[in-house]
Scaffold this motif. Sequence first.
Motif, mmCIF file in Angstrom:
data_model
loop_
_atom_site.group_PDB
_atom_site.id
_atom_site.type_symbol
_atom_site.label_atom_id
_atom_site.label_comp_id
_atom_site.label_asym_id
_atom_site.label_seq_id
_atom_site.Cartn_x
_atom_site.Cartn_y
_atom_site.Cartn_z
ATOM 1 N N ASP A 22 0.833 -1.211 0.000
ATOM 2 C CA ASP A 22 0.000 0.000 0.000
ATOM 3 C C ASP A 22 0.866 1.258 0.000
ATOM 4 N N TYR A 24 3.925 1.518 -1.206
ATOM 5 C CA TYR A 24 4.510 1.642 -2.547
ATOM 6 C C TYR A 24 3.491 2.220 -3.521
ATOM 7 N N ARG A 25 2.271 1.718 -3.482
ATOM 8 C CA ARG A 25 1.217 2.206 -4.379
ATOM 9 C C ARG A 25 1.005 3.705 -4.178
ATOM 10 N N SER A 28 4.400 5.658 -5.265
ATOM 11 C CA SER A 28 4.680 5.605 -6.706
ATOM 12 C C SER A 28 3.661 6.397 -7.509
ATOM 13 N N ALA A 29 2.514 6.697 -6.921
ATOM 14 C CA ALA A 29 1.527 7.543 -7.611
ATOM 15 C C ALA A 29 2.056 8.959 -7.802
ATOM 16 N N SER A 175 -2.403 9.872 -8.711
ATOM 17 C CA SER A 175 -3.568 9.046 -9.072
ATOM 18 C C SER A 175 -4.669 9.824 -9.785
#
Length: 181
Positions: A22, A24-25, A28-29, A175
């Motif tokens: 989570d 990383y997600r 990285s966004a 995002s």
Amino acid sequence: MEHGVFPGEPVSPAELTDEAIDSYRLLSADIASGVAVVSTRLRGRDYAATVSGFLSVSYDPPTLLVSLYAESRIAEAVVESGSWALSLLSASQRGTANWLASPGSPLEGLLNQVSYGRGPATGAAIIEGCIAWFEVRTTQVTTAATHQLVVGEVVAMGRRAAPDDEADPLVHFASAYGRLA
């Protein structure tokens, strides 16, 4: 002092926690990237999807790479067809990006609400009004985790944008879609 999920010790993929994934997600966004549509034509059917994972690999010969989720229809079609097109979108094409990024988009009539033409070399769909377009013949496919990295040599390219749109690319950051201008 910075705090993170990984306190400095290497972590093997088997040790990744849901919290680390989570994190990383989320982090990285924050990698800003351009937005494009990758398309191909296979057995008389068009396939297209919005992508933000692509890059220019080399100028000599002109070479591009696109990253596609391995289990997606677009990845399967691009790999099987052996050729594809990449249309770089302008900020005014956010609706096209949203439509072609939608999960569960229809297989039949996918491009019915998108203005496009055919590429001269591959016949793949080129989005009308795009900042730039490239037609590509695949030279290499590599699996990387959950994705296929598809590399290819550019066989045709051009522009289809109005002068005002050329300097106003659609970007993906945090995002969401945005613009530079």
